[in-house]
Design a protein around this motif. Structure first.
Motif, short mmCIF file in Angstrom:
data_model
loop_
_atom_site.label_atom_id
_atom_site.label_comp_id
_atom_site.label_asym_id
_atom_site.label_seq_id
_atom_site.Cartn_x
_atom_site.Cartn_y
_atom_site.Cartn_z
N ALA A 68 0.83 -1.21 0.00
CA ALA A 68 0.00 0.00 0.00
C ALA A 68 0.86 1.25 0.00
O ALA A 68 0.54 2.24 -0.68
N GLY A 69 1.98 1.22 0.75
CA GLY A 69 2.89 2.37 0.75
C GLY A 69 3.50 2.61 -0.62
O GLY A 69 3.64 3.76 -1.06
N ILE A 70 3.88 1.52 -1.31
CA ILE A 70 4.42 1.65 -2.66
C ILE A 70 3.37 2.24 -3.62
O ILE A 70 3.68 3.12 -4.44
N PHE A 71 2.15 1.75 -3.53
CA PHE A 71 1.10 2.27 -4.41
C PHE A 71 0.85 3.75 -4.16
O PHE A 71 0.75 4.54 -5.11
N LEU A 72 0.74 4.14 -2.89
CA LEU A 72 0.46 5.54 -2.57
C LEU A 72 1.59 6.46 -3.00
O LEU A 72 1.34 7.61 -3.41
N ALA A 73 2.83 5.98 -2.91
CA ALA A 73 3.97 6.84 -3.24
C ALA A 73 4.28 6.87 -4.73
O ALA A 73 4.76 7.89 -5.25
N GLU A 74 4.04 5.76 -5.45
CA GLU A 74 4.51 5.66 -6.82
C GLU A 74 3.39 5.63 -7.87
O GLU A 74 3.62 6.05 -9.00
N TYR A 75 2.24 5.13 -7.52
CA TYR A 75 1.21 4.91 -8.54
C TYR A 75 -0.06 5.73 -8.31
O TYR A 75 -0.79 5.99 -9.26
N ALA A 76 -0.36 6.09 -7.09
CA ALA A 76 -1.63 6.75 -6.79
C ALA A 76 -1.68 8.14 -7.42
O ALA A 76 -0.71 8.90 -7.34
N PRO A 77 -2.78 8.51 -8.05
CA PRO A 77 -2.90 9.86 -8.61
C PRO A 77 -3.04 10.89 -7.51
O PRO A 77 -3.51 10.60 -6.40
N ASN A 78 -2.64 12.09 -7.82
CA ASN A 78 -2.71 13.18 -6.84
C ASN A 78 -4.06 13.89 -6.99
O ASN A 78 -4.19 14.91 -7.66
N ASN A 79 -5.09 13.31 -6.35
CA ASN A 79 -6.41 13.90 -6.44
C ASN A 79 -7.09 13.89 -5.07
O ASN A 79 -6.51 13.48 -4.06
N ARG A 80 -8.32 14.33 -5.03
CA ARG A 80 -9.06 14.46 -3.78
C ARG A 80 -9.31 13.10 -3.12
O ARG A 80 -9.25 12.97 -1.89
N ILE A 81 -9.57 12.08 -3.92
CA ILE A 81 -9.85 10.76 -3.36
C ILE A 81 -8.65 10.23 -2.61
O ILE A 81 -8.77 9.70 -1.50
N MET A 82 -7.45 10.39 -3.20
CA MET A 82 -6.23 9.92 -2.53
C MET A 82 -5.95 10.72 -1.27
O MET A 82 -5.39 10.19 -0.30
N GLU A 83 -6.32 11.98 -1.26
CA GLU A 83 -6.17 12.77 -0.03
C GLU A 83 -7.07 12.22 1.08
O GLU A 83 -6.66 12.14 2.24
N TRP A 84 -8.28 11.83 0.71
CA TRP A 84 -9.17 11.21 1.70
C TRP A 84 -8.62 9.87 2.18
O TRP A 84 -8.72 9.53 3.36
N VAL A 85 -8.05 9.10 1.25
CA VAL A 85 -7.48 7.81 1.63
C VAL A 85 -6.33 8.00 2.61
O VAL A 85 -6.24 7.30 3.63
N ARG A 86 -5.45 8.94 2.34
CA ARG A 86 -4.32 9.21 3.24
C ARG A 86 -4.81 9.70 4.60
O ARG A 86 -4.26 9.33 5.64
N ALA A 87 -5.84 10.54 4.59
CA ALA A 87 -6.40 11.01 5.86
C ALA A 87 -7.00 9.86 6.65
O ALA A 87 -6.87 9.79 7.88
#
Length: 298
Positions: free
Chosen positions: A98-117
């Motif tokens: 999950a850390g690899i996906f968030l750092a390397e593949y995840a798009p920089n959008n609002r949904i990913m911000e919610w996921v990180r939160a």
């Protein structure tokens, strides 16, 4: 010339004041750090000093006693190691992935911000909440009772948010120029991650693994609710559906409900054993990294 001298003198004075402030702040931080370190060291010394001299092989592999004195903690020690290994086997691939996906593949959008939160929020949730969730899921819903399996899965869920967040931060900290150099040599995205990014981020990832492993080894609330307060009575019990009380739970039981005559001595020895095992676990996890860094120097 006379006008320049006072200005130069003022700049030198301000420079001295800044250096003095830097030294003062550094001294204050050093004193606070040394004080905290000495307090922690003294507490660890007090715990180890009371219990370590009385620990013997019978205590480590012996079975516990209900009434008579002289019981051991063999099954609880084995359950602690067994549940820790199972929880890490479940959480490490998913958490680091999950850390690899968030750092390397995840798009920089609002949904990913919610996921990180959401991940950060889960990382700060008390373990008792995960314990209640595991109890409701495994004991109430699936009705398998308090088991080693349920405790291991619940501990893995406790570890996942921390592992994912630490792994993401460690991978993000790798300079982008390293990735660009790898791409310039013809490496694919996956090859760059495996051969360049992960080795560079391994120090931070191992720190996260050490953190969650030591936390899981000393966890009591989840084990108490999902793993039970007793063991099967065997030293080497691999049965996933048996009760799996660990050393922290046994320590709580000895201090609160035990009827044995030497309950205080058992509690002191168990506390010392827990401290030593957590320190040893942290050392073992970080030892390969230290060894590889030492080889690189020579």
């Amino acid at each position: 010339m006379n006008n320049q001298a006072p200005g130069l003198h003022g700049k030198m004075s301000r420079l001295r004041i800044r250096r003095l402030m830097n030294r003062l702040v550094l001294s204050i931080i050093s004193i606070i750090s040394a004080t905290v370190f000495l307090i922690i060291l003294s507490l660890l010394y007090m715990i180890v000093r009371k219990g370590l001299p009385d620990i013997d092989i019978h205590f480590l592999i012996g079975l516990p006693e209900e009434i008579d004195a002289g019981g051991g903690v063999g099954p609880f020690l084995w359950n602690s190691i067994y549940i820790l290994v199972l929880s890490l086997l479940l959480s490490l691939p998913i958490g680091i992935g999950a850390g690899i996906f968030l750092a390397e593949y995840a798009p920089n959008n609002r949904i990913m911000e919610w996921v990180r939160a959401a991940i950060e929020s889960l990382a700060s949730v008390p373990s008792i909440v995960f314990g209640l969730f595991g109890y409701a899921l495994f004991v109430e819903y699936f009705q398998i009772g308090v088991t080693i399996l349920g405790a291991s899965i619940t501990l893995a869920l406790l570890n996942l948010p921390v592992l994912a967040r630490v792994s993401e931060e460690a991978i993000t900290a790798v300079p982008s120029t390293w990735r660009e150099a790898s791409f310039a040599l013809g490496a694919t995205k996956a090859q760059t991650i495996v051969k360049t990014v992960l080795p560079a981020a391994m120090k931070g990832i191992l720190t996260g693994i050490s953190l969650v492993a030591c936390r899981a080894f000393g966890e009591s609330a989840i084990i108490l609710l999902v793993g039970g307060t007793s063991s099967s009575g065997e030293m080497w019990d691999f049965h996933l559906l048996s009760e799996g009380a660990t050393l922290p739970v046994h320590l709580w039981y000895i201090q609160s409900e035990a009827l044995v005559a030497d309950a205080q001595q058992i509690a002191q020895k168990t506390s010392a054993l827990l401290v030593l095992l957590v320190l040893f676990l942290s050392f073992i996890i970080r030892f390969p990294l230290w060894l590889s860094q030492r080889k690189k120097r020579y």
